[in-house]
Design a protein around this motif. Structure first.
Motif, PDB file in Angstrom:
ATOM      1  N   GLU A 189       0.831  -1.212   0.000  1.00 12.59           N
ATOM      2  CA  GLU A 189       0.000   0.000   0.000  1.00 12.59           C
ATOM      3  C   GLU A 189       0.865   1.263   0.000  1.00 12.59           C
ATOM      4  N   MET A 190       1.920   1.258   0.813  1.00 13.96           N
ATOM      5  CA  MET A 190       2.784   2.437   0.909  1.00 13.96           C
ATOM      6  C   MET A 190       3.586   2.649  -0.377  1.00 13.96           C
ATOM      7  N   MET A 191       3.965   1.544  -1.036  1.00 12.86           N
ATOM      8  CA  MET A 191       4.651   1.680  -2.325  1.00 12.86           C
ATOM      9  C   MET A 191       3.728   2.303  -3.359  1.00 12.86           C
ATOM     10  N   GLY A 192       2.434   1.908  -3.324  1.00 14.26           N
ATOM     11  CA  GLY A 192       1.465   2.509  -4.237  1.00 14.26           C
ATOM     12  C   GLY A 192       1.330   4.001  -3.998  1.00 14.26           C
ATOM     13  N   LEU A 193       1.253   4.390  -2.718  1.00 15.19           N
ATOM     14  CA  LEU A 193       1.188   5.821  -2.395  1.00 15.19           C
ATOM     15  C   LEU A 193       2.457   6.539  -2.824  1.00 15.19           C
ATOM     16  N   GLU A 194       3.604   5.863  -2.611  1.00 14.96           N
ATOM     17  CA  GLU A 194       4.890   6.462  -2.989  1.00 14.96           C
ATOM     18  C   GLU A 194       4.967   6.687  -4.498  1.00 14.96           C
ATOM     19  N   ARG A 195       4.436   5.710  -5.284  1.00 11.02           N
ATOM     20  CA  ARG A 195       4.429   5.883  -6.737  1.00 11.02           C
ATOM     21  C   ARG A 195       3.582   7.091  -7.131  1.00 11.02           C
ATOM     22  N   ASP A 196       2.398   7.225  -6.468  1.00 10.59           N
ATOM     23  CA  ASP A 196       1.540   8.371  -6.764  1.00 10.59           C
ATOM     24  C   ASP A 196       2.235   9.674  -6.404  1.00 10.59           C
ATOM     25  N   ASN A 197       2.879   9.692  -5.222  1.00 12.84           N
ATOM     26  CA  ASN A 197       3.593  10.898  -4.793  1.00 12.84           C
ATOM     27  C   ASN A 197       4.769  11.203  -5.715  1.00 12.84           C
ATOM     28  N   THR A 198       5.448  10.135  -6.167  1.00 17.31           N
ATOM     29  CA  THR A 198       6.577  10.322  -7.083  1.00 17.31           C
ATOM     30  C   THR A 198       6.105  10.955  -8.378  1.00 17.31           C
ATOM     31  N   ALA A 199       4.937  10.497  -8.873  1.00 13.85           N
ATOM     32  CA  ALA A 199       4.388  11.070 -10.111  1.00 13.85           C
ATOM     33  C   ALA A 199       4.072  12.553  -9.918  1.00 13.85           C
ATOM     34  N   LYS A 200       3.485  12.883  -8.750  1.00 14.17           N
ATOM     35  CA  LYS A 200       3.157  14.285  -8.485  1.00 14.17           C
ATOM     36  C   LYS A 200       4.421  15.126  -8.370  1.00 14.17           C
ATOM     37  N   ARG A 201       5.448  14.572  -7.676  1.00  9.71           N
ATOM     38  CA  ARG A 201       6.715  15.310  -7.560  1.00  9.71           C
ATOM     39  C   ARG A 201       7.364  15.488  -8.930  1.00  9.71           C
ATOM     40  N   MET A 202       7.255  14.441  -9.751  1.00  5.72           N
ATOM     41  CA  MET A 202       7.827  14.521 -11.098  1.00  5.72           C
ATOM     42  C   MET A 202       7.177  15.647 -11.900  1.00  5.72           C
ATOM     43  N   ILE A 203       5.845  15.779 -11.799  1.00  2.50           N
ATOM     44  CA  ILE A 203       5.145  16.830 -12.534  1.00  2.50           C
ATOM     45  C   ILE A 203       5.539  18.206 -12.002  1.00  2.50           C
ATOM     46  N   LEU A 204       5.669  18.318 -10.672  1.00  4.52           N
ATOM     47  CA  LEU A 204       6.097  19.604 -10.089  1.00  4.52           C
ATOM     48  C   LEU A 204       7.506  19.971 -10.560  1.00  4.52           C
ATOM     49  N   ASP A 205       8.414  18.971 -10.577  1.00  7.96           N
ATOM     50  CA  ASP A 205       9.773  19.218 -11.061  1.00  7.96           C
ATOM     51  C   ASP A 205       9.765  19.620 -12.532  1.00  7.96           C
ATOM     52  N   ALA A 206       8.900  18.949 -13.298  1.00  8.62           N
ATOM     53  CA  ALA A 206       8.806  19.257 -14.731  1.00  8.62           C
ATOM     54  C   ALA A 206       8.304  20.684 -14.934  1.00  8.62           C
ATOM     55  N   LYS A 207       7.266  21.063 -14.181  1.00  8.45           N
ATOM     56  CA  LYS A 207       6.725  22.421 -14.309  1.00  8.45           C
ATOM     57  C   LYS A 207       7.774  23.466 -13.946  1.00  8.45           C
ATOM     58  N   GLN A 208       8.524  23.178 -12.873  1.00  4.19           N
ATOM     59  CA  GLN A 208       9.569  24.128 -12.468  1.00  4.19           C
ATOM     60  C   GLN A 208      10.636  24.271 -13.555  1.00  4.19           C
ATOM     61  N   TYR A 209      11.032  23.133 -14.126  1.00  3.28           N
ATOM     62  CA  TYR A 209      12.050  23.165 -15.187  1.00  3.28           C
ATOM     63  C   TYR A 209      11.531  23.922 -16.407  1.00  3.28           C
ATOM     64  N   ILE A 210      10.261  23.707 -16.755  1.00  5.90           N
ATOM     65  CA  ILE A 210       9.668  24.398 -17.913  1.00  5.90           C
ATOM     66  C   ILE A 210       9.600  25.899 -17.631  1.00  5.90           C
ATOM     67  N   GLN A 211       9.195  26.265 -16.404  1.00  8.86           N
ATOM     68  CA  GLN A 211       9.097  27.681 -16.066  1.00  8.86           C
ATOM     69  C   GLN A 211      10.454  28.369 -16.071  1.00  8.86           C
ATOM     70  N   GLU A 212      11.499  27.609 -15.754  1.00  4.87           N
ATOM     71  CA  GLU A 212      12.850  28.184 -15.749  1.00  4.87           C
ATOM     72  C   GLU A 212      13.465  28.240 -17.151  1.00  4.87           C
ATOM     73  N   ASN A 213      12.903  27.479 -18.088  1.00  3.59           N
ATOM     74  CA  ASN A 213      13.530  27.362 -19.409  1.00  3.59           C
ATOM     75  C   ASN A 213      12.583  27.641 -20.570  1.00  3.59           C
ATOM     76  N   TYR A 214      11.381  28.191 -20.283  1.00  6.59           N
ATOM     77  CA  TYR A 214      10.409  28.408 -21.360  1.00  6.59           C
ATOM     78  C   TYR A 214      10.933  29.369 -22.429  1.00  6.59           C
ATOM     79  N   GLN A 215      11.910  30.220 -22.089  1.00  3.85           N
ATOM     80  CA  GLN A 215      12.452  31.169 -23.055  1.00  3.85           C
ATOM     81  C   GLN A 215      13.323  30.494 -24.112  1.00  3.85           C
ATOM     82  N   ASN A 216      13.731  29.266 -23.850  1.00  2.00           N
ATOM     83  CA  ASN A 216      14.565  28.523 -24.806  1.00  2.00           C
ATOM     84  C   ASN A 216      13.681  28.021 -25.944  1.00  2.00           C
ATOM     85  N   PRO A 217      13.885  28.478 -27.181  1.00  2.00           N
ATOM     86  CA  PRO A 217      13.023  28.040 -28.289  1.00  2.00           C
ATOM     87  C   PRO A 217      13.157  26.555 -28.597  1.00  2.00           C
ATOM     88  N   ASP A 218      14.246  25.928 -28.150  1.00  2.00           N
ATOM     89  CA  ASP A 218      14.474  24.502 -28.414  1.00  2.00           C
ATOM     90  C   ASP A 218      13.960  23.605 -27.291  1.00  2.00           C
TER      91      ASP A 218
END
Length: 533
Positions: A418-447
């Motif tokens: 059960e905890m591994m399932g929750l961890e996978r869900d949390n990992t997915a959410k953290r991954m999306i947050l990290d992705a959004k942060q990276y996009i916000q820091e690099n959106y000016q890059n046309p590539d």
């Protein structure tokens, strides 16, 4: 056979609608599932609608037909592409030939000519499917399969028993297996779902047909060996200097779709960690088997990359004892009933073995250690899982009794699951947050692309795109476009910068495309938007 899906791409709406109205698509065996006004729009619709055929004009703004074709060939190599061109230019035709365009059609084209072309394309698609389904060809392919020695050697290679590097090279040459000299190697395991379909009454031929389709589709892209194992089908792919692992995963994803389309067979491909040497393929193969096990969680019919499922930075759990490996698999993939079954199997061995109680306790401790390593691997809270202070001597009092130990094992393994399932869900959410942060820091890059974001996060683009859409309700392109346009509005309201300067600041190299995207969202050009404020 059903209707083949087709998308029309042309920057003139009248042309698109005219072609759609003039052709009796269903009679020719086609269904128009969408249309697009430029290559950028087309790529998004191709991902959503999965057509078999693309009809595109060669001259369009923002992304022309040849550039669109190049991107299609990279990600969807089996897709048919028909290009319309008003230019009888050898250079255009030459580029089209290099991109393996199905038909290069000079404008103007009449209904009769287009009908003839579509009939020919339909015939080619039908022939491809018939060839895949032809039982005589499948039996012939089976008889001409690689010699048994080749299969045995490849199984030895992935088992980790091949330690002599020179002997490995010698045998690869002897069996004519083209894998030597790569930058790295990747293994994958193919799970086949036996279900209703054209080969339902010839189940023994399904693995052969799937194997042949994989070989045919991988051959233009990379050197690979496909072979049978106790797990089903497996493959070893050589990644040369001019190839990437990301592109290989895309190819394998397309193969999953091709199996479903041509053979009406669902396959799932587990992809392991890459290996820097042939002698280390055993670990890569085991991680591919682990990846395939996650189909119980993420579903069937696509690729599952081990890095998407398990933390990259943490070590992989390796257990030699078969019952321990099966227990871990039950915790990861099996659910409560499978855990209960494995726990009973483990404790039943204690009853069967006529040994001193101290040896039974050592056996219990080995099981506990296996669970502790799993807890450590996934960085779970040991106190919460075990519900006792983190001291081995207090885990558990039930070690004095086999029946109590079995109940403790079931409870603890279920909590870990059960905890591994929750961890996978949390990992997915953290991954999306990290992705959004990276996009916000690099959106000016046309590539800035999905591939750049995924390299940063150590994920495959296919898995990232699926999870991003699931967590945000938007595609990556849609999110990036919205972010860039919001930043553009902010600059229009707070600065006197020219629109071409603002376009560059928010990641658009072409001012015209920036204006097109801006107007598509807000209904007015950037200049008029500023004037209205």
């Amino acid at each position: 056979m059903g209707l083949y899906r087709i998308i029309l791409v042309d920057d003139e709406e009248e042309v698109r609608k005219g072609i759609i109205k003039k052709i009796n698509w269903e009679e020719l065996g086609f269904e128009v599932v969408g249309d697009a006004e430029n290559g950028q729009d087309a790529l998004e619709k191709i991902e959503q609608l999965e057509p078999e055929v693309i009809m595109t004009d060669i001259r369009m703004p923002y992304m022309d037909g040849l550039e669109l074709t190049a991107k299609i060939r990279q990600k969807y190599p089996s897709m048919k592409v028909l290009i319309f061109s008003g230019y009888d230019d050898f250079e255009y035709a030459q580029q089209a030939i290099k991109l393996n365009v199905t038909e290069y059609i000079l404008k103007p084209v009449n209904v009769e000519e287009l009908t003839e072309i579509l009939t020919r394309v339909r015939g080619n698609l039908d022939q491809e499917i018939e060839q895949r389904r032809n039982l005589d060809l499948l039996r012939d392919s089976y008889l001409k399969s690689l010699p048994i020695l080749r299969e045995l050697f490849l199984n030895e290679l992935i088992s980790g028993n091949s330690k002599d590097g020179e002997d490995t090279k010698k045998r690869l040459r002897e069996y004519e297996i083209d894998l030597l000299g790569a930058r790295k190697w990747v293994t994958a395991v193919v799970g086949i779902e036996l279900e209703a379909g054209p080969l339902a009454h010839h189940q023994e031929l399904i693995p052969i047909s799937v194997r042949r389709l994989i070989e045919d589709n991988l051959k233009p892209y990379c050197r690979a060996a496909v072979f049978a194992t106790s797990e089903g089908l497996a493959l070893i792919a050589a990644i040369d200097d001019d190839k990437t692992q990301t592109a290989l995963i895309d190819q394998l994803g397309d193969i999953c779709k091709e199996c479903r389309r041509i053979l009406e067979v669902t396959i799932t491909i587990g992809i392991g960690h890459s290996s820097q040497s042939l002698e280390a393929l055993g670990a890569s193969y085991q991680s591919a088997v682990d990846a395939l096990g996650y189909k119980a969680i993420v579903g069937t019919g696509s690729t599952i990359y081990i890095n998407d499922m398990e933390p990259v930075s943490r070590g992989k759990l390796q257990l030699d004892a078969k019952e321990e490996a099966e227990l871990i698999a039950a915790i990861k993939f099996g659910g409560k009933e499978k855990i209960r079954e494995m726990a009973h199997q483990i404790t039943a061995r204690m009853e069967d073995a006529k040994v001193h109680v101290r040896q039974q306790q050592i056996y219990m401790m080995a099981v506990i250690n296996a669970l502790m390593r799993l807890i450590q691997q996934y960085d779970l809270n040991a106190s919460e899982v075990l519900q006792v202070p983190e001291k081995y001597q207090e885990i558990p009092d039930a070690m004095q009794n086999r029946e109590e130990f079995e109940e403790w094992l079931i409870r603890t393994a279920c909590r870990i699951s059960e905890m591994m399932g929750l961890e996978r869900d949390n990992t997915a959410k953290r991954m999306i947050l990290d992705a959004k942060q990276y996009i916000q820091e690099n959106y000016q890059n046309p590539d800035l692309s999905v591939e750049m974001v995924c390299r940063q996060l150590h994920l495959s683009p296919a898995y990232f795109s699926t999870m991003f859409k699931k967590e945000t309700g938007q595609t990556y392109v849609g999110y990036l476009t919205e972010l860039r346009l919001d930043k553009a509005v902010e600059l229009l309201n707070t600065t006197d910068d020219k629109t071409y300067i603002i376009a560059q600041k928010v990641g658009y190299q072409e001012q015209n495309y920036f204006s097109y995207v801006f107007k598509k969202r807000f209904g007015v050009s950037p200049t008029r938007f500023r004037q209205a404020q």
